[in-house]
Design a protein around this motif. Structure first.
Motif, PDB file in Angstrom:
ATOM      1  N   HIS A  53      18.187 -55.638  54.081  1.00  0.00           N
ATOM      2  CA  HIS A  53      17.654 -56.643  55.088  1.00  0.00           C
ATOM      3  C   HIS A  53      19.127 -57.528  55.576  1.00  0.00           C
ATOM      4  N   THR A  54      18.961 -57.986  56.552  1.00  0.00           N
ATOM      5  CA  THR A  54      20.243 -58.729  57.200  1.00  0.00           C
ATOM      6  C   THR A  54      19.586 -60.187  57.445  1.00  0.00           C
ATOM      7  N   PHE A  55      20.685 -60.947  57.598  1.00  0.00           N
ATOM      8  CA  PHE A  55      20.357 -62.406  58.031  1.00  0.00           C
ATOM      9  C   PHE A  55      21.333 -62.994  59.141  1.00  0.00           C
ATOM     10  N   ALA A  56      20.619 -63.532  60.023  1.00  0.00           N
ATOM     11  CA  ALA A  56      21.207 -64.363  61.242  1.00  0.00           C
ATOM     12  C   ALA A  56      21.257 -65.733  60.963  1.00  0.00           C
ATOM     13  N   LEU A  57      22.278 -66.467  60.904  1.00  0.00           N
ATOM     14  CA  LEU A  57      22.411 -67.861  60.661  1.00  0.00           C
ATOM     15  C   LEU A  57      22.241 -68.673  61.975  1.00  0.00           C
ATOM     16  N   GLU A  58      21.547 -69.705  62.109  1.00  0.00           N
ATOM     17  CA  GLU A  58      21.667 -70.473  63.519  1.00  0.00           C
ATOM     18  C   GLU A  58      21.883 -71.967  63.059  1.00  0.00           C
ATOM     19  N   LEU A  59      23.056 -72.435  63.613  1.00  0.00           N
ATOM     20  CA  LEU A  59      23.366 -73.851  63.316  1.00  0.00           C
ATOM     21  C   LEU A  59      22.565 -74.715  63.974  1.00  0.00           C
ATOM     22  N   ILE A  60      22.012 -75.709  63.481  1.00  0.00           N
ATOM     23  CA  ILE A  60      21.000 -76.687  64.271  1.00  0.00           C
ATOM     24  C   ILE A  60      21.695 -78.181  63.823  1.00  0.00           C
ATOM     25  N   ASP A  61      22.179 -78.912  65.042  1.00  0.00           N
ATOM     26  CA  ASP A  61      22.606 -80.219  64.676  1.00  0.00           C
ATOM     27  C   ASP A  61      21.608 -81.004  65.155  1.00  0.00           C
ATOM     28  N   VAL A  62      20.886 -81.881  64.252  1.00  0.00           N
ATOM     29  CA  VAL A  62      20.147 -83.034  64.560  1.00  0.00           C
ATOM     30  C   VAL A  62      20.508 -83.913  65.620  1.00  0.00           C
ATOM     31  N   ALA A  63      21.772 -84.222  65.701  1.00  0.00           N
ATOM     32  CA  ALA A  63      22.155 -85.037  66.619  1.00  0.00           C
ATOM     33  C   ALA A  63      22.097 -84.623  68.329  1.00  0.00           C
ATOM     34  N   ALA A  64      22.395 -83.366  68.225  1.00  0.00           N
ATOM     35  CA  ALA A  64      22.249 -82.385  69.518  1.00  0.00           C
ATOM     36  C   ALA A  64      20.730 -82.272  70.039  1.00  0.00           C
ATOM     37  N   LEU A  65      19.921 -82.625  69.210  1.00  0.00           N
ATOM     38  CA  LEU A  65      18.508 -82.254  69.690  1.00  0.00           C
ATOM     39  C   LEU A  65      18.229 -83.454  70.573  1.00  0.00           C
ATOM     40  N   ASN A  66      18.890 -84.803  70.404  1.00  0.00           N
ATOM     41  CA  ASN A  66      18.203 -85.852  71.322  1.00  0.00           C
ATOM     42  C   ASN A  66      16.670 -86.303  71.298  1.00  0.00           C
ATOM     43  N   LEU A  67      16.305 -86.051  70.020  1.00  0.00           N
ATOM     44  CA  LEU A  67      14.946 -86.503  69.878  1.00  0.00           C
ATOM     45  C   LEU A  67      14.815 -87.889  69.807  1.00  0.00           C
ATOM     46  N   PRO A  68      13.595 -88.399  70.611  1.00  0.00           N
ATOM     47  CA  PRO A  68      13.641 -89.759  70.484  1.00  0.00           C
ATOM     48  C   PRO A  68      12.686 -90.072  69.024  1.00  0.00           C
ATOM     49  N   LEU A  69      12.271 -91.310  68.908  1.00  0.00           N
ATOM     50  CA  LEU A  69      11.512 -91.588  67.695  1.00  0.00           C
ATOM     51  C   LEU A  69      10.203 -90.898  68.360  1.00  0.00           C
ATOM     52  N   SER A  70       9.412 -90.121  67.222  1.00  0.00           N
ATOM     53  CA  SER A  70       8.235 -89.527  67.717  1.00  0.00           C
ATOM     54  C   SER A  70       7.501 -90.288  68.739  1.00  0.00           C
ATOM     55  N   ASP A  71       7.154 -89.673  69.899  1.00  0.00           N
ATOM     56  CA  ASP A  71       6.334 -90.308  70.921  1.00  0.00           C
ATOM     57  C   ASP A  71       5.181 -89.333  71.426  1.00  0.00           C
ATOM     58  N   GLU A  72       4.699 -88.493  70.356  1.00  0.00           N
ATOM     59  CA  GLU A  72       3.453 -87.773  70.478  1.00  0.00           C
ATOM     60  C   GLU A  72       2.253 -88.613  70.170  1.00  0.00           C
ATOM     61  N   SER A  73       1.181 -88.504  70.738  1.00  0.00           N
ATOM     62  CA  SER A  73       0.158 -89.162  70.393  1.00  0.00           C
ATOM     63  C   SER A  73      -0.801 -88.355  69.251  1.00  0.00           C
ATOM     64  N   GLY A  74      -0.516 -86.981  69.293  1.00  0.00           N
ATOM     65  CA  GLY A  74      -1.236 -86.346  68.374  1.00  0.00           C
ATOM     66  C   GLY A  74      -0.448 -86.150  66.797  1.00  0.00           C
ATOM     67  N   ILE A  75      -1.329 -85.666  65.901  1.00  0.00           N
ATOM     68  CA  ILE A  75      -0.614 -85.513  64.531  1.00  0.00           C
ATOM     69  C   ILE A  75      -0.265 -84.177  64.409  1.00  0.00           C
ATOM     70  N   PRO A  76       0.980 -84.130  64.039  1.00  0.00           N
ATOM     71  CA  PRO A  76       1.719 -82.706  64.058  1.00  0.00           C
ATOM     72  C   PRO A  76       0.795 -81.745  63.223  1.00  0.00           C
ATOM     73  N   SER A  77       0.291 -82.195  62.068  1.00  0.00           N
ATOM     74  CA  SER A  77      -0.419 -81.018  61.200  1.00  0.00           C
ATOM     75  C   SER A  77      -1.729 -80.407  61.904  1.00  0.00           C
ATOM     76  N   LYS A  78      -2.063 -81.272  62.901  1.00  0.00           N
ATOM     77  CA  LYS A  78      -3.248 -80.528  63.626  1.00  0.00           C
ATOM     78  C   LYS A  78      -2.789 -79.775  64.744  1.00  0.00           C
ATOM     79  N   ILE A  79      -1.571 -79.559  64.916  1.00  0.00           N
ATOM     80  CA  ILE A  79      -1.290 -78.924  66.418  1.00  0.00           C
ATOM     81  C   ILE A  79      -0.612 -77.569  65.901  1.00  0.00           C
ATOM     82  N   THR A  80      -1.167 -76.554  66.274  1.00  0.00           N
ATOM     83  CA  THR A  80      -0.896 -75.234  65.852  1.00  0.00           C
ATOM     84  C   THR A  80       0.127 -74.259  66.940  1.00  0.00           C
TER      85      THR A  80
END
Ligand code: FMN
Length: 224
Positions: A53-80
């Motif tokens: 097996h091989t492994f590819a590492l992907e860096l994810i910077d939360v700051a660079a996502l620029n996500l607002p405070l969650s503004d979705e009306s649905g409940i994430p656990s119900k979304i597939t």
């Protein structure tokens, strides 16, 4: 159930998440140190790995996502699927996390807890994380053990991820280091060497990584 050794070799995609979001911060340096530690371990062991097996590492910077405070009306656990979200920033984040097989969360401790930006990024989604392996690395003046414990509850209990135990909690080596970290100065970290700050903690990072890999390979093998 097929054993890990008999499963077909594949490339696992692993996200290394930088959980700090301040304008001036130590997070990217520390996340790079963790990535380097894992990469140098992989480079040293790939040829001797029996699984292939091989492994590819992907860096994810939360700051660079620029996500607002969650503004979705649905409940994430119900979304597939990503299409179930209203906003493109959530759909993009959903697609990114869904494409990854496992995660290393690298996080500072803020006031004994999880940084708000990281918690917000986690809470935007649910099924994209669920059932996947996660390793936790925290840092701070006292190592961030309370943040690690909180992350374990959120990821392992709330979302049902498979969390590697124990977490790696990196204590700042001294007052000077703490001041440098808080002000975003160069910390002299080297994920390829035993010398330097936290050089002696690389073994713990590698142990956590191996725990993550075991979970990943066993789960995929079981599904074959
Ligand atoms: C809002 C805030 C809260 C903090 N709380 C803690 C804490 O609970 N324990 C600790 O050891 N350090 C704490 N610190 C110090 C951080 O460990 C240090 O500033 C570190 O550089 C933060 O990571 P960052 O630079 O990636 O944001 C805190 C820092 C900030 C900004």
């Amino acid at each position: 159930m097929a054993s890990a050794a008999t499963a077909s070799p594949r490339t696992f995609q692993v996200g290394i998440i930088c959980g700090s979001q301040r304008i001036i911060r130590a997070g990217p340096q520390i996340t790079t140190f963790i990535q380097q530690t894992i990469s140098s371990h992989l480079a040293a062991t790939t040829r001797s790995s029996s699984s292939g097996h091989t492994f590819a590492l992907e860096l994810i910077d939360v700051a660079a996502l620029n996500l607002p405070l969650s503004d979705e009306s649905g409940i994430p656990s119900k979304i597939t699927s990503a299409d179930g979200y209203e906003h493109e920033h959530t759909r993009a984040w959903s697609r990114r996390v869904a494409a990854l097989d496992a995660f290393v969360f690298v996080s500072p401790q803020y006031n004994w807890g999880i940084p708000a930006g990281l918690k917000n990024a986690i809470d935007h989604l649910f099924n994209e994380w669920r059932g996947k392996p996660a390793a936790i690395v925290t840092y701070g003046g006292h190592g961030g053990d309370k943040c690690a414990a909180a992350l374990k509850v959120v990821l392992g209990g709330g979302i049902d991820m498979h969390v590697v135990d124990p977490p790696v909690c990196l204590t700042f080596p001294g007052r000077e280091f703490l001041v440098k970290a808080a002000t975003g100065k160069e910390l002299g970290l080297d994920g390829t060497a035993e010398e330097g700050p936290w050089g002696d903690r690389r073994a713990d990072v590698i142990k956590a990584w191996e725990g993550l890999v075991s979970m990943l390979v066993e789960e995929k093998s079981g599904a074959v």
